[in-house]
Design a protein around this motif. Structure first.
Motif, PDB file in Angstrom:
ATOM      1  N   UNK A   1      14.866  14.483  14.517  1.00 46.81           N
ATOM      2  CA  UNK A   1      14.072  14.934  15.645  1.00 46.81           C
ATOM      3  C   UNK A   1      12.689  14.317  15.523  1.00 46.81           C
ATOM      4  N   UNK A   2      12.304  13.575  16.556  1.00 44.99           N
ATOM      5  CA  UNK A   2      11.002  12.913  16.532  1.00 44.99           C
ATOM      6  C   UNK A   2      10.039  13.686  17.422  1.00 44.99           C
ATOM      7  N   UNK A   3       8.955  14.148  16.830  1.00 45.66           N
ATOM      8  CA  UNK A   3       7.952  14.904  17.580  1.00 45.66           C
ATOM      9  C   UNK A   3       6.766  13.968  17.815  1.00 45.66           C
ATOM     10  N   UNK A   4       6.603  13.551  19.055  1.00 49.17           N
ATOM     11  CA  UNK A   4       5.563  12.571  19.387  1.00 49.17           C
ATOM     12  C   UNK A   4       4.186  13.220  19.474  1.00 49.17           C
ATOM     13  N   UNK A   5       3.254  12.739  18.669  1.00 45.21           N
ATOM     14  CA  UNK A   5       1.883  13.275  18.690  1.00 45.21           C
ATOM     15  C   UNK A   5       0.890  12.114  18.699  1.00 45.21           C
ATOM     16  N   UNK A   6      -0.373  12.424  19.023  1.00 44.40           N
ATOM     17  CA  UNK A   6      -1.431  11.430  18.864  1.00 44.40           C
ATOM     18  C   UNK A   6      -1.737  11.332  17.373  1.00 44.40           C
ATOM     19  N   UNK A   7      -1.918  10.120  16.860  1.00 43.46           N
ATOM     20  CA  UNK A   7      -2.200  10.005  15.431  1.00 43.46           C
ATOM     21  C   UNK A   7      -3.592   9.456  15.163  1.00 43.46           C
TER      22      UNK A   7
ATOM     23  N   UNK B   1      19.666  14.771   3.511  1.00 47.79           N
ATOM     24  CA  UNK B   1      18.952  15.481   4.577  1.00 47.79           C
ATOM     25  C   UNK B   1      19.913  15.703   5.745  1.00 47.79           C
ATOM     26  N   UNK B   2      19.983  16.956   6.206  1.00 50.62           N
ATOM     27  CA  UNK B   2      20.890  17.194   7.336  1.00 50.62           C
ATOM     28  C   UNK B   2      20.138  17.132   8.652  1.00 50.62           C
ATOM     29  N   UNK B   3      18.834  17.253   8.567  1.00 45.93           N
ATOM     30  CA  UNK B   3      18.038  17.217   9.797  1.00 45.93           C
ATOM     31  C   UNK B   3      16.601  16.836   9.421  1.00 45.93           C
ATOM     32  N   UNK B   4      16.208  15.628   9.794  1.00 43.75           N
ATOM     33  CA  UNK B   4      14.857  15.157   9.482  1.00 43.75           C
ATOM     34  C   UNK B   4      13.975  15.345  10.710  1.00 43.75           C
ATOM     35  N   UNK B   5      12.781  15.875  10.518  1.00 40.55           N
ATOM     36  CA  UNK B   5      11.808  15.903  11.611  1.00 40.55           C
ATOM     37  C   UNK B   5      10.737  14.870  11.295  1.00 40.55           C
ATOM     38  N   UNK B   6      10.450  14.007  12.272  1.00 43.03           N
ATOM     39  CA  UNK B   6       9.433  12.974  12.082  1.00 43.03           C
ATOM     40  C   UNK B   6       8.296  13.229  13.062  1.00 43.03           C
ATOM     41  N   UNK B   7       7.114  13.435  12.511  1.00 39.15           N
ATOM     42  CA  UNK B   7       5.946  13.676  13.360  1.00 39.15           C
ATOM     43  C   UNK B   7       5.108  12.409  13.340  1.00 39.15           C
ATOM     44  N   UNK B   8       5.080  11.697  14.468  1.00 41.58           N
ATOM     45  CA  UNK B   8       4.347  10.431  14.492  1.00 41.58           C
ATOM     46  C   UNK B   8       4.072  10.018  15.935  1.00 41.58           C
ATOM     47  N   UNK B   9       3.432   8.872  16.100  1.00 41.93           N
ATOM     48  CA  UNK B   9       3.093   8.402  17.436  1.00 41.93           C
ATOM     49  C   UNK B   9       4.335   7.914  18.175  1.00 41.93           C
TER      50      UNK B   9
END
Lengths: 418, 85
Positions: A173-179, A142-150
């Motif tokens: 890249x971590x995308x902070x969201x409500x889970x 993986x050259x660029x992982x996006x993580x969608x989590x709290x």
């Protein structure tokens, strides 16, 4: 037994009697902390903070009370709500009234509705053939992982730690969201949409990054209600629409959610998601160098074989009459010159290997030894003398120091054993 | 002559179209297997070697390109950033 003796010794006061009943009720576990379901009627919340109602169904009813602050009461509960209560039976002696003292109350309509919606969604997706869609495979690296989590969640720090163990400094890249909670599903959908944008080559190029090539959407364990957002249709649709491979990593092994069913990969936990998509950097490096070495050595061997055949061919050609062979000769000459050129690359590699070898050799060169305070002895013909038996009295020898030479004559020879 | 012509086209393909890491590794494994099996002519050996060397270099560069920073932001901040683009 005491009660019986009291019964036989004369009439009981009614209060006493009622309290005996209360005692019996309190001691029977069947009547304490019992889960009971029914419909709410005469729901009244008093300014004092206590709530009174009657719990009923077609076969019976009983009054119930929730003391102030005793438990959280869902706003949706009202006249006619189906509920489950955890309650204990008590008898209010003064009025001779039995009632339920409620410790917990949950609307069952809501739970029932949620389960029903989920069931319908699964049927709908199955009919659409969504579960049979081909799963996209994860890239080898993986050259660029996006993580969608709290943001700040334990799941996120677990994932980050694991990535750094396997591939320190891997881009993510971590995308902070409500889970969890009301807005979770909407935020997860928006998070996926951000990740999808980051996976578009043109947008990635503008940001000076490789496009996102793996998306992880996940959170740690929790109650079914906590995880519910991942069972909702908008989240499922967003996952299905994603062109980039997407891993669903929710809760624990046993939790199977709709997002798990529609994602390309279902990881049992957030950490498992990392194990699935991030390889061990050192292992990959080793594998590539092994491939490189095999490429070199097999090519060198092949060229060696060909060179020998070529030698044979050209000697045969020399011997053969020229006419009719010109074409073949030109072809061989072409091959020979290409061999020369390409061999250069391989040769250069060999040379650099040799020069590395030289560097390590020079570390053990005699002069390096002399610099450390030893000297080397030679006879007049230049042979290096290493043993006493090579010497005789009166012989001239030359001693080599790091910075010069000195001649000397042997005046005495002593054997170590003597 | 037929074979070498075909091979030349292949090599020029490689030079013009960049493979993904996955494609590159798979092709490289294939090339190493072919060379190790042996029996190839000089022309083919050299072409395969050249192709393999290009692929190996690409794979190593790809590994490096996977290194980068960790960016962590709240959803809204990413949305704001992306709306500027």
């Amino acid at each position: 037994m005491r009660e019986v003796s009291e019964l036989t010794s004369g009439p009981l006061g009614i209060g006493h009697f009622v309290n005996l009943i209360r005692k019996t009720i309190k001691q029977d576990r069947l009547f304490q902390n019992q889960a009971i379901k029914g419909e709410v009627s005469q729901w009244k919340q008093y300014p004092s903070g206590h709530t009174y109602f009657t719990l009923r169904d077609n076969d019976g009813q009983m009054s119930a009370v929730i003391w102030r602050g005793r438990c959280k009461i869902d706003d949706s509960i009202n006249e006619g709500s189906e509920v489950v209560v955890i309650a204990s039976l008590d008898l209010y002696a003064k009025q001779g009234r039995v009632q339920l003292i409620v410790d917990k109350i949950e609307p069952i309509n809501a739970i029932g509705e949620m389960e029903e919606t989920l069931r319908k969604l699964k049927i709908k997706l199955r009919e659409e053939g969504v579960f049979e869609l081909e799963k996209k495979s994860l890239p080898l690296i993986p050259k660029h992982i996006a993580i969608i989590t709290g943001t700040g969640s334990a799941a996120l720090s677990d994932m980050n730690r694991l990535i750094d163990n396997r591939w320190p400094g891997l881009r993510r890249t971590v995308i902070g969201v409500l889970v969890q909670g009301k807005n979770a599903a909407e935020e997860i959908v928006r998070g996926i949409s951000v990740a999808r944008k980051l996976s578009q080559p043109d947008i990635a190029k503008k940001r000076g990054q490789p496009p996102v090539d793996v998306i992880i959407v996940g959170r740690g364990g929790g109650s079914p209600e906590d995880l519910w957002a991942f069972n909702l249709e908008p989240v499922a649709r967003a996952i299905i629409a994603t062109e980039t491979p997407i891993i669903s990593a929710i809760g624990h092994e046993s939790d199977l959610l709709v997002s798990d069913m529609v994602a390309d990969v279902r990881a049992s936990t957030p950490s498992n998601a990392i194990e699935r998509c991030v390889p061990d950097y050192n292992a990959i490096q080793m594998y590539l160098s092994e491939l490189g070495e095999r490429l070199d050595s097999s090519s060198i061997r092949q060229i060696g074989d060909v060179r020998n055949k070529l030698k044979l061919l050209s000697s045969m050609l020399k011997a053969a009459p020229m006419a009719g062979f010109t074409k073949v000769k030109i072809k061989i000459q072409g091959l020979a010159s290409r061999l020369k050129n390409s061999s250069k690359v391989l040769l250069a590699k060999e040379l650099s290997r040799i020069s590395n070898f030289e560097t390590s050799l020079s570390a053990v060169h005699p002069y390096r030894v002399l610099e450390r305070g030893y000297s080397m002895v030679q006879n007049e013909s230049g042979d290096v003398l290493t043993e006493i038996k090579q010497l005789e009295i009166g012989q001239r020898i030359t001693m080599n120091f790091a910075d010069g030479l000195a001649d000397a004559d042997i005046i005495e020879i002593k054997n170590k054993s003597e | 002559m037929q074979i070498s012509l075909k091979l030349k086209i292949k090599v020029s393909d490689i030079m013009s179209k960049k493979k993904t890491y996955d494609e590159a590794v798979i092709r490289l494994e294939e090339i190493v297997a072919l060379l190790e099996r042996g029996g190839k002519g000089l022309d083919e050996t050299l072409l395969l070697y050249e192709e393999g060397a290009v692929l190996l270099k690409q794979c190593q560069e790809d590994l490096k390109s996977a290194e980068g920073k960790l960016s962590e932001l709240r959803l809204e901040d990413f949305e704001k950033e992306l709306s500027k683009d």
